[in-house]
Scaffold this motif. Structure first.
Motif, PDB file in Angstrom:
ATOM      1  N   ALA A  27       0.829  -1.209   0.000  1.00  0.00           N
ATOM      2  CA  ALA A  27       0.000   0.000   0.000  1.00  0.00           C
ATOM      3  C   ALA A  27       0.864   1.259   0.000  1.00  0.00           C
ATOM      4  CB  ALA A  27      -0.934  -0.006   1.212  1.00  0.00           C
ATOM      5  N   GLU A  28       1.940   1.234   0.794  1.00  0.00           N
ATOM      6  CA  GLU A  28       2.842   2.391   0.851  1.00  0.00           C
ATOM      7  C   GLU A  28       3.541   2.596  -0.491  1.00  0.00           C
ATOM      8  OE1 GLU A  28       4.978   5.649   2.425  1.00  0.00           O
ATOM      9  OE2 GLU A  28       3.097   4.615   2.933  1.00  0.00           O
ATOM     10  N   LYS A  29       3.937   1.496  -1.150  1.00  0.00           N
ATOM     11  CA  LYS A  29       4.581   1.603  -2.455  1.00  0.00           C
ATOM     12  C   LYS A  29       3.634   2.193  -3.485  1.00  0.00           C
ATOM     13  CE  LYS A  29       7.047  -1.142  -5.910  1.00  0.00           C
ATOM     14  NZ  LYS A  29       7.520  -2.494  -6.295  1.00  0.00           N
ATOM     15  N   LEU A  30       2.368   1.751  -3.477  1.00  0.00           N
ATOM     16  CA  LEU A  30       1.381   2.293  -4.408  1.00  0.00           C
ATOM     17  C   LEU A  30       1.132   3.772  -4.143  1.00  0.00           C
ATOM     18  CD1 LEU A  30      -1.212  -0.649  -4.502  1.00  0.00           C
ATOM     19  CD2 LEU A  30       0.356   0.041  -6.324  1.00  0.00           C
ATOM     20  N   ALA A  34       1.768   6.739  -6.785  1.00  0.00           N
ATOM     21  CA  ALA A  34       0.680   7.628  -7.170  1.00  0.00           C
ATOM     22  C   ALA A  34       1.082   9.093  -7.002  1.00  0.00           C
ATOM     23  CB  ALA A  34      -0.567   7.325  -6.337  1.00  0.00           C
ATOM     24  N   GLU A  35       1.806   9.385  -5.907  1.00  0.00           N
ATOM     25  CA  GLU A  35       2.261  10.759  -5.685  1.00  0.00           C
ATOM     26  C   GLU A  35       3.242  11.185  -6.768  1.00  0.00           C
ATOM     27  OE1 GLU A  35       3.877  11.126  -1.799  1.00  0.00           O
ATOM     28  OE2 GLU A  35       1.914  11.140  -0.789  1.00  0.00           O
ATOM     29  N   LYS A  36       4.161  10.290  -7.142  1.00  0.00           N
ATOM     30  CA  LYS A  36       5.119  10.604  -8.200  1.00  0.00           C
ATOM     31  C   LYS A  36       4.394  10.875  -9.525  1.00  0.00           C
ATOM     32  CE  LYS A  36       9.090   8.062  -6.350  1.00  0.00           C
ATOM     33  NZ  LYS A  36      10.012   6.910  -6.572  1.00  0.00           N
ATOM     34  N   LYS A  37       3.359  10.075  -9.808  1.00  0.00           N
ATOM     35  CA  LYS A  37       2.613  10.251 -11.041  1.00  0.00           C
ATOM     36  C   LYS A  37       1.877  11.586 -11.049  1.00  0.00           C
ATOM     37  CE  LYS A  37      -0.894   8.040 -13.954  1.00  0.00           C
ATOM     38  NZ  LYS A  37      -1.826   6.887 -14.075  1.00  0.00           N
ATOM     39  N   ALA A  42       1.429  17.157 -12.941  1.00  0.00           N
ATOM     40  CA  ALA A  42       1.330  18.581 -12.630  1.00  0.00           C
ATOM     41  C   ALA A  42       2.420  19.368 -13.337  1.00  0.00           C
ATOM     42  CB  ALA A  42       1.419  18.789 -11.118  1.00  0.00           C
ATOM     43  N   ARG A  43       3.642  18.820 -13.345  1.00  0.00           N
ATOM     44  CA  ARG A  43       4.738  19.508 -14.040  1.00  0.00           C
ATOM     45  C   ARG A  43       4.483  19.572 -15.544  1.00  0.00           C
ATOM     46  NH1 ARG A  43       7.827  16.535 -10.242  1.00  0.00           N
ATOM     47  NH2 ARG A  43       8.206  14.906 -11.795  1.00  0.00           N
ATOM     48  N   LEU A  44       3.946  18.478 -16.089  1.00  0.00           N
ATOM     49  CA  LEU A  44       3.649  18.450 -17.522  1.00  0.00           C
ATOM     50  C   LEU A  44       2.582  19.482 -17.874  1.00  0.00           C
ATOM     51  CD1 LEU A  44       4.052  17.077 -20.268  1.00  0.00           C
ATOM     52  CD2 LEU A  44       2.280  15.435 -19.627  1.00  0.00           C
ATOM     53  N   PHE A  45       1.551  19.587 -17.024  1.00  0.00           N
ATOM     54  CA  PHE A  45       0.481  20.555 -17.257  1.00  0.00           C
ATOM     55  C   PHE A  45       1.026  21.986 -17.203  1.00  0.00           C
ATOM     56  CE2 PHE A  45      -2.797  23.379 -15.526  1.00  0.00           C
ATOM     57  CZ  PHE A  45      -3.787  23.237 -16.498  1.00  0.00           C
ATOM     58  N   GLU A  46       1.862  22.257 -16.197  1.00  0.00           N
ATOM     59  CA  GLU A  46       2.431  23.598 -16.076  1.00  0.00           C
ATOM     60  C   GLU A  46       3.288  23.953 -17.285  1.00  0.00           C
ATOM     61  OE1 GLU A  46       4.557  23.464 -12.434  1.00  0.00           O
ATOM     62  OE2 GLU A  46       2.751  23.543 -11.158  1.00  0.00           O
ATOM     63  N   THR A  47       3.991  22.959 -17.819  1.00  0.00           N
ATOM     64  CA  THR A  47       4.827  23.196 -18.992  1.00  0.00           C
ATOM     65  C   THR A  47       3.979  23.595 -20.203  1.00  0.00           C
ATOM     66  OG1 THR A  47       6.488  21.617 -18.213  1.00  0.00           O
ATOM     67  CG2 THR A  47       6.498  22.154 -20.574  1.00  0.00           C
ATOM     68  N   HIS A  48       2.815  22.961 -20.365  1.00  0.00           N
ATOM     69  CA  HIS A  48       1.967  23.210 -21.530  1.00  0.00           C
ATOM     70  C   HIS A  48       1.171  24.509 -21.420  1.00  0.00           C
ATOM     71  CE1 HIS A  48       2.632  19.587 -23.891  1.00  0.00           C
ATOM     72  NE2 HIS A  48       2.587  18.874 -22.772  1.00  0.00           N
TER      73      HIS A  48
END
Length: 214
Positions: A27-30, A34-37, A42-48
């Motif tokens: 559960a902790e790994k998932l 999920a947080e990394k994803k 969010a970074r991809l959205f900000e870039t666009h």
């Protein structure tokens, strides 16, 4: 409640504890993945959208969205503590024990009469666990799981067989003192004493547990 009297029963307890730990790790790994994803998205959205000009805020209506339910952090902490069994092997237990030949124990508020009744067999043993063949860490986890299960099923009197140490190096009882230390630190335990000869003598303890909370 089924008595934990065989290595098969104890193996089942160890397996259950191991599966709980593995589930928690998965559960902790998932959660981390999920947080990394989310961060990557969010970074991809900000870039666009970095060159996009916001629309003027005219006739905009704000809606009060319902708040998400609170995360049960305390329950997560409690579950974590259950898995870890954070009781010490180094605790000075002697100051908690009665100064009699059996070195018995009773929690504050528990009368001496309860120990007398325990020694005389007035308390019926409803379940037991045999720790023979277990390493110290395995025995600690097994005792913790056994006590929690007993309270859950409203079992008030149990026997813990720790052995006399006849099969250990130096013929010294490895688990005997450790079990006493563990029990003194467990909230479930109200009192305990050495078992009478018919119930295991110096190789076992009789334990009174608190009643199940309704």
């Amino acid at each position: 409640m089924k008595k934990l009297t065989s290595m098969a029963d104890l193996e089942g307890v160890r397996r259950a504890l191991k599966e709980q730990r593995l589930d928690a790790e998965r559960a902790e790994k998932l959660r981390i993945e999920a947080e990394k994803k989310r961060d990557a998205e969010a970074r991809l959205f900000e870039t666009h959208v970095k060159d996009v000009t916001p629309l003027p805020q005219i006739n905009r209506k704000l809606h009060n969205l319902p708040k998400p339910p609170p995360i049960a952090h305390q329950r997560e902490i409690d579950d974590e503590n259950v898995l870890r069994e954070s009781i010490s092997d180094e605790m000075d237990v002697e100051r908690f024990l009665e100064t009699d030949d059996k070195l018995s124990y009773r929690r504050n508020g528990i009368g001496l009469e309860a120990l007398k009744r325990l020694r005389s067999g007035k308390w019926v043993i409803q379940a037991q666990i045999d720790l023979h063949g277990l390493r110290s860490d395995e025995a600690r986890e097994a005792v913790g799981e056994f006590l929690r299960s007993a309270v859950k099923h409203d079992i008030r009197c149990v026997r813990i067989i720790h052995g006399k140490g006849l099969g250990s190096i130096g013929k010294e009882p490895v688990l005997k003192d450790k079990v006493k230390r563990w029990l003194v630190q467990k909230d479930e335990v109200l009192a305990f004493c050495q078992a009478p000869p018919r119930d295991g003598g110096a190789g076992a303890l009789l334990v009174i547990l608190k009643a199940k909370q309704q």
